[in-house]
Motif scaffolding. Structure first.
Motif, PDB file in Angstrom:
ATOM      1  N   ALA A 214       0.829 -11.902  -1.535  1.00 50.50           N
ATOM      2  CA  ALA A 214       1.841 -11.564  -2.537  1.00 50.50           C
ATOM      3  C   ALA A 214       1.798 -12.571  -3.684  1.00 50.50           C
ATOM      4  O   ALA A 214       1.835 -12.201  -4.859  1.00 50.50           O
ATOM      5  N   TYR A 215       1.681 -13.836  -3.339  1.00 52.25           N
ATOM      6  CA  TYR A 215       1.599 -14.881  -4.359  1.00 52.25           C
ATOM      7  C   TYR A 215       0.340 -14.711  -5.211  1.00 52.25           C
ATOM      8  O   TYR A 215       0.392 -14.739  -6.440  1.00 52.25           O
ATOM      9  N   ALA A 216      -0.799 -14.498  -4.554  1.00 48.65           N
ATOM     10  CA  ALA A 216      -2.062 -14.356  -5.285  1.00 48.65           C
ATOM     11  C   ALA A 216      -2.028 -13.146  -6.214  1.00 48.65           C
ATOM     12  O   ALA A 216      -2.519 -13.211  -7.350  1.00 48.65           O
ATOM     13  N   HIS A 217      -1.438 -12.062  -5.765  1.00 43.79           N
ATOM     14  CA  HIS A 217      -1.390 -10.859  -6.588  1.00 43.79           C
ATOM     15  C   HIS A 217      -0.421 -10.983  -7.761  1.00 43.79           C
ATOM     16  O   HIS A 217      -0.428 -10.140  -8.651  1.00 43.79           O
ATOM     17  N   SER A 218       0.377 -12.044  -7.777  1.00 39.88           N
ATOM     18  CA  SER A 218       1.242 -12.254  -8.946  1.00 39.88           C
ATOM     19  C   SER A 218       0.411 -12.431 -10.210  1.00 39.88           C
ATOM     20  O   SER A 218       0.908 -12.212 -11.314  1.00 39.88           O
ATOM     21  N   ALA A 219      -0.874 -12.769 -10.047  1.00 39.36           N
ATOM     22  CA  ALA A 219      -1.764 -12.874 -11.213  1.00 39.36           C
ATOM     23  C   ALA A 219      -1.836 -11.548 -11.960  1.00 39.36           C
ATOM     24  O   ALA A 219      -1.978 -11.528 -13.192  1.00 39.36           O
ATOM     25  N   LEU A 220      -1.741 -10.440 -11.240  1.00 35.64           N
ATOM     26  CA  LEU A 220      -1.748  -9.122 -11.892  1.00 35.64           C
ATOM     27  C   LEU A 220      -0.507  -8.939 -12.755  1.00 35.64           C
ATOM     28  O   LEU A 220      -0.590  -8.446 -13.887  1.00 35.64           O
ATOM     29  N   ALA A 221       0.656  -9.332 -12.229  1.00 35.41           N
ATOM     30  CA  ALA A 221       1.885  -9.213 -13.014  1.00 35.41           C
ATOM     31  C   ALA A 221       1.832 -10.140 -14.222  1.00 35.41           C
ATOM     32  O   ALA A 221       2.219  -9.752 -15.335  1.00 35.41           O
ATOM     33  N   ILE A 222       1.348 -11.355 -14.029  1.00 35.40           N
ATOM     34  CA  ILE A 222       1.265 -12.305 -15.147  1.00 35.40           C
ATOM     35  C   ILE A 222       0.305 -11.793 -16.208  1.00 35.40           C
ATOM     36  O   ILE A 222       0.597 -11.841 -17.407  1.00 35.40           O
ATOM     37  N   ASP A 223      -0.838 -11.247 -15.785  1.00 37.43           N
ATOM     38  CA  ASP A 223      -1.796 -10.685 -16.732  1.00 37.43           C
ATOM     39  C   ASP A 223      -1.173  -9.534 -17.503  1.00 37.43           C
ATOM     40  O   ASP A 223      -1.328  -9.421 -18.726  1.00 37.43           O
ATOM     41  N   THR A 224      -0.439  -8.680 -16.823  1.00 39.31           N
ATOM     42  CA  THR A 224       0.232  -7.547 -17.477  1.00 39.31           C
ATOM     43  C   THR A 224       1.263  -8.031 -18.475  1.00 39.31           C
ATOM     44  O   THR A 224       1.364  -7.528 -19.587  1.00 39.31           O
ATOM     45  N   MET A 225       2.026  -9.052 -18.080  1.00 38.82           N
ATOM     46  CA  MET A 225       3.044  -9.610 -18.989  1.00 38.82           C
ATOM     47  C   MET A 225       2.397 -10.202 -20.226  1.00 38.82           C
ATOM     48  O   MET A 225       2.930 -10.040 -21.336  1.00 38.82           O
TER      49      MET A 225
END
Length: 112
Positions: free
Chosen positions: A96-107
């Motif tokens: 879950a933590y690692a996949h936060s990179a997807l949300a950060i990239d989207t933001m």
């Protein structure tokens, strides 16, 4: 209305129906499973501990029960089983933590 479990308990009728509906696939799956869990580079006990951990990540109640029982039968201790479950919990949280990179990239890419 009677209380109905989300996951029905194992019963012989369900097992019979599965075998009746797809006997070849069931036989192939059983052979595959037997080969995967046979002693090899990893002993069966270790494989069952891995299966307990994976079952907790996939959240399969049947797998949790079956592989916990198999791990105990294979000589795993309760402490080893719980430690495997904690490894699974860490991996799930880590994913879950690692996949936060997807949300950060989207933001970063989202128009403001």
């Amino acid at each position: 209305m009677p209380d109905k479990a989300m996951y029905p308990p194992w019963d012989i009728e369900t097992a019979r129906k599965r075998r009746e509906l797809a006997p070849g696939q069931l036989a192939a799956f059983k052979a595959f499973s037997d080969s995967v869990f046979a002693d090899g580079a990893l002993p069966r006990k270790t494989k069952e501990l891995i299966a307990v951990a994976v079952a907790h990540v996939t959240q399969c109640p049947y797998c949790i029960r079956g592989h916990t029982a198999a791990a105990l039968k294979g000589g795993a201790t309760e402490a080893e089983i719980m430690e495997a479950i904690w490894v699974a919990a860490e991996m799930r949280a880590g994913a879950a933590y690692a996949h936060s990179a997807l949300a950060i990239d989207t933001m970063k890419q989202a128009p403001r």
